[in-house]
Design a protein around this motif. Sequence first.
Motif, PDB file in Angstrom:
ATOM      1  N   LEU A   1      -8.948  10.513  -7.116  1.00  0.00           N
ATOM      2  CA  LEU A   1      -7.540  10.170  -6.199  1.00  0.00           C
ATOM      3  C   LEU A   1      -7.682  10.774  -4.740  1.00  0.00           C
ATOM      4  N   LEU A   2      -8.537  11.805  -4.492  1.00  0.00           N
ATOM      5  CA  LEU A   2      -8.712  12.200  -3.141  1.00  0.00           C
ATOM      6  C   LEU A   2      -9.244  11.043  -2.306  1.00  0.00           C
ATOM      7  N   VAL A   3      -9.981  10.429  -2.991  1.00  0.00           N
ATOM      8  CA  VAL A   3     -10.629   9.203  -2.427  1.00  0.00           C
ATOM      9  C   VAL A   3      -9.586   8.184  -1.913  1.00  0.00           C
ATOM     10  N   VAL A   4      -8.490   7.922  -2.488  1.00  0.00           N
ATOM     11  CA  VAL A   4      -7.510   6.992  -2.421  1.00  0.00           C
ATOM     12  C   VAL A   4      -6.483   7.909  -1.097  1.00  0.00           C
ATOM     13  N   PHE A   5      -6.337   9.053  -1.157  1.00  0.00           N
ATOM     14  CA  PHE A   5      -5.818   9.737  -0.313  1.00  0.00           C
ATOM     15  C   PHE A   5      -6.460   9.411   1.217  1.00  0.00           C
ATOM     16  N   LEU A   6      -7.583   9.684   1.197  1.00  0.00           N
ATOM     17  CA  LEU A   6      -8.606   9.416   2.392  1.00  0.00           C
ATOM     18  C   LEU A   6      -8.661   7.792   2.866  1.00  0.00           C
ATOM     19  N   LEU A   7      -8.524   6.726   2.068  1.00  0.00           N
ATOM     20  CA  LEU A   7      -8.427   5.660   2.239  1.00  0.00           C
ATOM     21  C   LEU A   7      -7.145   5.407   2.902  1.00  0.00           C
ATOM     22  N   ASP A   8      -6.168   6.035   2.502  1.00  0.00           N
ATOM     23  CA  ASP A   8      -4.605   5.961   2.796  1.00  0.00           C
ATOM     24  C   ASP A   8      -4.616   6.287   4.417  1.00  0.00           C
TER      25      ASP A   8
ATOM     26  N   TRP B   1       0.210  13.884  12.968  1.00  0.00           N
ATOM     27  CA  TRP B   1      -0.526  14.984  12.871  1.00  0.00           C
ATOM     28  C   TRP B   1       0.048  15.340  11.330  1.00  0.00           C
ATOM     29  N   PHE B   2       1.457  14.937  11.233  1.00  0.00           N
ATOM     30  CA  PHE B   2       2.143  15.392   9.679  1.00  0.00           C
ATOM     31  C   PHE B   2       1.469  14.529   8.677  1.00  0.00           C
ATOM     32  N   LEU B   3       1.179  13.163   9.100  1.00  0.00           N
ATOM     33  CA  LEU B   3       0.588  12.446   8.149  1.00  0.00           C
ATOM     34  C   LEU B   3      -0.751  12.494   7.545  1.00  0.00           C
ATOM     35  N   VAL B   4      -1.602  13.281   8.722  1.00  0.00           N
ATOM     36  CA  VAL B   4      -2.974  13.455   8.423  1.00  0.00           C
ATOM     37  C   VAL B   4      -2.895  14.746   7.596  1.00  0.00           C
ATOM     38  N   LEU B   5      -2.204  15.831   7.972  1.00  0.00           N
ATOM     39  CA  LEU B   5      -1.955  17.076   7.215  1.00  0.00           C
ATOM     40  C   LEU B   5      -1.630  16.654   5.613  1.00  0.00           C
ATOM     41  N   THR B   6      -0.763  15.718   5.369  1.00  0.00           N
ATOM     42  CA  THR B   6      -0.267  15.441   4.028  1.00  0.00           C
ATOM     43  C   THR B   6      -1.684  14.335   3.066  1.00  0.00           C
ATOM     44  N   VAL B   7      -2.646  14.153   3.871  1.00  0.00           N
ATOM     45  CA  VAL B   7      -3.832  13.643   3.109  1.00  0.00           C
ATOM     46  C   VAL B   7      -4.117  14.635   2.041  1.00  0.00           C
ATOM     47  N   VAL B   8      -4.074  16.055   2.216  1.00  0.00           N
ATOM     48  CA  VAL B   8      -4.407  16.894   1.446  1.00  0.00           C
ATOM     49  C   VAL B   8      -3.312  17.025   0.564  1.00  0.00           C
ATOM     50  N   PRO B   9      -3.667  16.428  -0.876  1.00  0.00           N
ATOM     51  CA  PRO B   9      -2.620  16.279  -1.664  1.00  0.00           C
ATOM     52  C   PRO B   9      -1.555  17.349  -2.056  1.00  0.00           C
ATOM     53  N   TRP B  10      -2.201  18.581  -1.822  1.00  0.00           N
ATOM     54  CA  TRP B  10      -1.121  19.869  -2.013  1.00  0.00           C
ATOM     55  C   TRP B  10       0.000  19.608  -1.053  1.00  0.00           C
ATOM     56  N   PHE B  11      -0.120  19.077   0.252  1.00  0.00           N
ATOM     57  CA  PHE B  11       0.933  18.881   1.052  1.00  0.00           C
ATOM     58  C   PHE B  11       1.707  17.585   1.119  1.00  0.00           C
ATOM     59  N   ARG B  12       1.321  16.579   0.352  1.00  0.00           N
ATOM     60  CA  ARG B  12       1.755  15.213   0.128  1.00  0.00           C
ATOM     61  C   ARG B  12       3.288  15.511  -0.393  1.00  0.00           C
ATOM     62  N   PRO B  13       3.672  16.179  -1.171  1.00  0.00           N
ATOM     63  CA  PRO B  13       5.276  16.438  -1.272  1.00  0.00           C
ATOM     64  C   PRO B  13       6.120  16.597  -0.116  1.00  0.00           C
TER      65      PRO B  13
ATOM     66  N   TRP C   1       0.569  -1.093  -0.021  1.00  0.00           N
ATOM     67  CA  TRP C   1       0.116   0.025   0.112  1.00  0.00           C
ATOM     68  C   TRP C   1       0.701   1.358   0.078  1.00  0.00           C
ATOM     69  N   PRO C   2       1.820   1.542   1.012  1.00  0.00           N
ATOM     70  CA  PRO C   2       2.672   2.753   0.924  1.00  0.00           C
ATOM     71  C   PRO C   2       3.358   3.213  -0.568  1.00  0.00           C
ATOM     72  N   PRO C   3       3.774   2.076  -1.216  1.00  0.00           N
ATOM     73  CA  PRO C   3       4.530   2.617  -2.370  1.00  0.00           C
ATOM     74  C   PRO C   3       3.184   3.056  -3.575  1.00  0.00           C
ATOM     75  N   PHE C   4       2.102   2.347  -3.523  1.00  0.00           N
ATOM     76  CA  PHE C   4       0.982   2.387  -4.248  1.00  0.00           C
ATOM     77  C   PHE C   4       0.574   3.875  -3.902  1.00  0.00           C
ATOM     78  N   ALA C   5       0.302   4.248  -2.762  1.00  0.00           N
ATOM     79  CA  ALA C   5      -0.140   5.679  -2.255  1.00  0.00           C
ATOM     80  C   ALA C   5       0.794   6.783  -2.799  1.00  0.00           C
ATOM     81  N   GLU C   6       2.165   6.438  -2.666  1.00  0.00           N
ATOM     82  CA  GLU C   6       3.271   7.467  -3.308  1.00  0.00           C
ATOM     83  C   GLU C   6       3.195   7.586  -4.859  1.00  0.00           C
TER      84      GLU C   6
END
Length: 129
Positions: A50-57, A77-89, A7-12
């Motif tokens: 793809l936002l659904v995938v981030f929420l599922l992550d 908290w940082f992980l939860v913040l990076t659910v928002v794709p703009w913060f994912r990088p 899952w983690p590589p898929f999410a990235e």
Amino acid sequence: MDAKRWWPPFAEIVALVWIVLFVVDVAIVVDVLAASESLTETIRTVLQWLLVVFLLDVALLYRWSEHDPRGFVRSNWFLVLTVVPWFRPLRLLRIGRSIRALRQLTGIRRVGSFVNKVRRKCHSLWHRL
């Protein structure tokens, strides 16, 4: 297959696809890139899915953790913040920075000991909040 492993590589990969599609969408909006209306709508639909995938992550990471919801958010908290794709990088930057810092600190015993003491103190203070 073990979902915790793949899952983690898929999410990235999904995050990278989201970033590329977002850049393309912005380029279309500011008229840097020309695209048909149907292609634009398809890109926006894919971005929404793809936002659904981030929420599922985050849901899966919470499920795999051993924390209650409040403890999970406090410790991730940082992980939860990076659910928002703009913060994912930012997650990728955090990993790179952590690896560099660990490489430098492992060679210096006193600094490593000091950093561990500071980390433990911060951790205990955080849990008192």
